[in-house]
Design a protein around this motif. Structure first.
Motif, PDB file in Angstrom:
ATOM      1  N   ARG A   1       3.280 -10.094 -22.183  1.00 47.91           N
ATOM      2  CA  ARG A   1       3.848  -8.869 -21.788  1.00 47.91           C
ATOM      3  C   ARG A   1       3.802  -8.179 -23.187  1.00 47.91           C
ATOM      4  O   ARG A   1       3.950  -6.595 -22.951  1.00 47.91           O
TER       5      ARG A   1
ATOM      6  N   GLN B   1      -6.436  -1.706 -24.058  1.00 49.06           N
ATOM      7  CA  GLN B   1      -5.197  -1.846 -24.597  1.00 49.06           C
ATOM      8  C   GLN B   1      -4.794  -3.249 -25.222  1.00 49.06           C
ATOM      9  O   GLN B   1      -4.815  -4.087 -24.376  1.00 49.06           O
TER      10      GLN B   1
ATOM     11  N   ASP C   1      -4.954  -9.321 -10.514  1.00 48.02           N
ATOM     12  CA  ASP C   1      -5.178  -7.892 -10.622  1.00 48.02           C
ATOM     13  C   ASP C   1      -5.696  -7.511 -11.990  1.00 48.02           C
ATOM     14  O   ASP C   1      -5.493  -6.285 -12.340  1.00 48.02           O
ATOM     15  N   GLY C   2      -5.655  -8.141 -13.057  1.00 52.69           N
ATOM     16  CA  GLY C   2      -6.084  -8.002 -14.471  1.00 52.69           C
ATOM     17  C   GLY C   2      -4.665  -7.837 -15.341  1.00 52.69           C
ATOM     18  O   GLY C   2      -4.813  -7.645 -16.521  1.00 52.69           O
ATOM     19  N   THR C   3      -3.484  -7.845 -14.771  1.00 55.64           N
ATOM     20  CA  THR C   3      -2.102  -7.830 -15.501  1.00 55.64           C
ATOM     21  C   THR C   3      -2.142  -9.059 -16.487  1.00 55.64           C
ATOM     22  O   THR C   3      -2.206 -10.096 -16.067  1.00 55.64           O
ATOM     23  N   PRO C   4      -1.880  -8.565 -17.777  1.00 53.29           N
ATOM     24  CA  PRO C   4      -1.794  -9.771 -18.599  1.00 53.29           C
ATOM     25  C   PRO C   4      -0.699 -10.686 -18.586  1.00 53.29           C
ATOM     26  O   PRO C   4       0.443  -9.977 -18.485  1.00 53.29           O
ATOM     27  N   VAL C   5      -0.693 -11.906 -18.739  1.00 49.87           N
ATOM     28  CA  VAL C   5       0.399 -12.805 -18.893  1.00 49.87           C
ATOM     29  C   VAL C   5       1.421 -12.365 -19.951  1.00 49.87           C
ATOM     30  O   VAL C   5       2.574 -12.394 -19.975  1.00 49.87           O
TER      31      VAL C   5
ATOM     32  N   ALA D   1      -4.546 -13.683 -17.431  1.00 46.74           N
ATOM     33  CA  ALA D   1      -4.387 -12.574 -16.746  1.00 46.74           C
ATOM     34  C   ALA D   1      -4.053 -13.028 -15.276  1.00 46.74           C
ATOM     35  O   ALA D   1      -4.662 -14.149 -14.822  1.00 46.74           O
ATOM     36  N   PHE D   2      -3.244 -12.463 -14.582  1.00 47.31           N
ATOM     37  CA  PHE D   2      -3.069 -12.315 -13.135  1.00 47.31           C
ATOM     38  C   PHE D   2      -4.405 -11.840 -12.364  1.00 47.31           C
ATOM     39  O   PHE D   2      -5.170 -11.342 -12.939  1.00 47.31           O
TER      40      PHE D   2
ATOM     41  N   GLN E   1       1.373  -6.885 -24.471  1.00 47.28           N
ATOM     42  CA  GLN E   1       0.026  -6.086 -24.564  1.00 47.28           C
ATOM     43  C   GLN E   1       0.188  -4.645 -24.008  1.00 47.28           C
ATOM     44  O   GLN E   1      -0.522  -3.875 -23.477  1.00 47.28           O
TER      45      GLN E   1
ATOM     46  N   LEU F   1       7.634  -7.632 -16.766  1.00 49.99           N
ATOM     47  CA  LEU F   1       7.040  -8.235 -15.448  1.00 49.99           C
ATOM     48  C   LEU F   1       7.738  -7.953 -14.385  1.00 49.99           C
ATOM     49  O   LEU F   1       9.008  -8.273 -14.308  1.00 49.99           O
TER      50      LEU F   1
ATOM     51  N   TRP G   1       2.313  -3.754 -21.433  1.00 50.89           N
ATOM     52  CA  TRP G   1       2.374  -3.345 -19.947  1.00 50.89           C
ATOM     53  C   TRP G   1       3.757  -3.254 -19.503  1.00 50.89           C
ATOM     54  O   TRP G   1       4.042  -3.332 -18.174  1.00 50.89           O
TER      55      TRP G   1
END
Length: 290
Positions: A166, A10, A160-164, A157-158, A168, A173, A170
Motif C-alpha cells: 500500500r 507510480q 486488477d493490478g492494485t499492488p499489495v 498485485a491483485f 505505492q 486497501l 494507492w
C-alpha cells in the motif's frame, strides 16, 4: 547481460527484490522447510525457451521479464520423461534463486550447454520467445489441458493490478465483493462435493430454476471449509461476469485445477439434486444423511 529496467508507473519497485520463502508447511506433523525459489506464477510478460530430451520437446523454461518468477512448464506426452525432468529443472532454478540470479538469466544460462540424460537441455540455436502472460504459454505448451488460475495475488498485485504494497501511493486497501449469482433460491438445487486429500470441505451448488449459485462449507471441516470458500466464490464470480448460466457454471467448476487450500471436484464426483437449498445446508451442517 545487465538487469532489466523496472516497469514504469507510480512507485514501481525494483524488479529483482527477491522475496523471502513462504511459511514452512507441516508434513506428517513435522516442519519441512520449502526450498526458496522463484515465484511459480505471473500475469505479466515473460520469456521462454524450449527444453528437448533425445530430440523430443518436453516443455519450456520460462521467466518473468519484470519479476522474480520462473519455472519449467511440462509438455504433455505419452512418456514420463518430462515429469521426471521437471524436478531437476526446479532444483536448478532454486539454485539460481539462492545465488540472486535474475529470473531471465536463470533460464538463459542453460542455452547451448550439454544435454542432461534425464532433464534434457536447451539447444544452442533455440529461439528465445516472448508471451504476454503465463496463461498464454500454458495454452501453447499444453493446449489440451485446462489453464490453471494460479493464486489470487501474483507479481505483488491483485488481479486488477492494485499492488499489495500500500506504500505505492494507492491509499488504504478496501475490499470490494465482485458481482456474482444470487446466493438464495426457493428452487431445487444441484450440487457437487469439493474434496481435499479425501475430506469433503463443502459443496458447490446451482439452482435448477433461476440463476442462483454458490458454495456452502461443511461444518465438520471447520476453518478449512471457510478458507476454501474464497476461491470457489471467485471462480463463480468469473463465470457470472462471462454471462455463464448457473448450472453451466457448476459444471465448469469440475475443470478447475486442484488447489492446496480450496481442494477440487474429483473427475468421478456425482452431481446430485436436493429439493431445496435448506436441505443442502442441513447436509453440510451434518443434520441430514448424504
Amino acid at each position: 547481460m545487465g538487469d532489466l529496467p523496472p516497469r514504469g508507473g507510480q512507485g514501481a519497485p525494483a524488479p529483482y527484490e527477491l522475496p523471502g520463502p513462504p511459511p514452512a508447511p507441516l508434513v506428517d506433523g513435522k516442519i519441512l522447510p520449502p526450498r526458496p525459489t522463484y515465484a511459480r506464477w505471473t500475469r505479466e510478460p515473460l520469456i521462454y525457451l524450449p527444453v528437448v530430451l533425445e530430440e523430443e520437446p518436453i516443455g519450456h523454461l520460462w521467466a518473468s521479464k519484470y519479476h522474480p518468477a520462473a519455472g519449467f512448464l511440462v509438455r504433455p506426452g505419452p512418456s514420463t520423461a518430462a515429469l521426471n525432468a521437471s524436478g531437476i529443472w526446479e532444483d536448478r532454478l532454486a539454485e539460481s534463486y539462492e545465488k540472486g540470479v535474475p529470473a531471465p538469466e536463470a533460464i538463459r544460462r542453460w542455452k547451448g550447454l550439454p544435454s542432461d540424460p534425464q532433464a534434457g537441455g536447451v539447444p544452442g540455436d533455440a529461439e528465445e520467445r516472448e508471451a504476454p502472460n503465463l496463461s498464454t504459454l500454458h495454452a501453447t505448451t499444453a493446449p489440451s489441458a485446462p489453464v490453471p488460475e494460479g493464486p489470487f495475488v501474483q507479481d505483488g498485485a491483485f488481479p486488477d493490478g492494485t499492488p499489495v504494497d500500500r506504500s505505492q501511493g494507492w491509499g488504504p486497501l478496501a475490499g470490494v465483493v465482485p458481482p456474482t449469482y444470487p446466493k438464495e433460491t426457493d428452487a431445487p438445487v444441484r450440487y457437487i462435493p469439493v474434496t481435499r486429500r479425501g475430506t469433503v470441505l463443502g459443496y458447490v451448488w446451482a439452482s435448477v430454476a433461476g440463476e442462483a449459485a454458490s458454495y456452502v462449507g461443511r461444518r465438520s471441516a471447520g476453518r478449512d471449509a471457510d478458507v476454501a470458500a474464497g476461491l470457489w466464490a471467485c471462480r463463480l464470480s468469473r463465470c457470472f461476469a462471462e454471462g455463464v448460466p448457473a448450472l453451466e457454471a457448476l459444471r465448469r467448476c469440475r475443470a478447475a485445477p486442484d488447489d492446496p487450500l480450496a481442494g477440487a471436484i474429483g473427475h468421478g464426483a456425482e452431481e446430485r439434486e436436493l429439493p431445496s437449498l435448506a436441505a443442502l445446508r442441513e447436509l453440510a451442517h451434518g443434520e441430514a444423511a448424504p
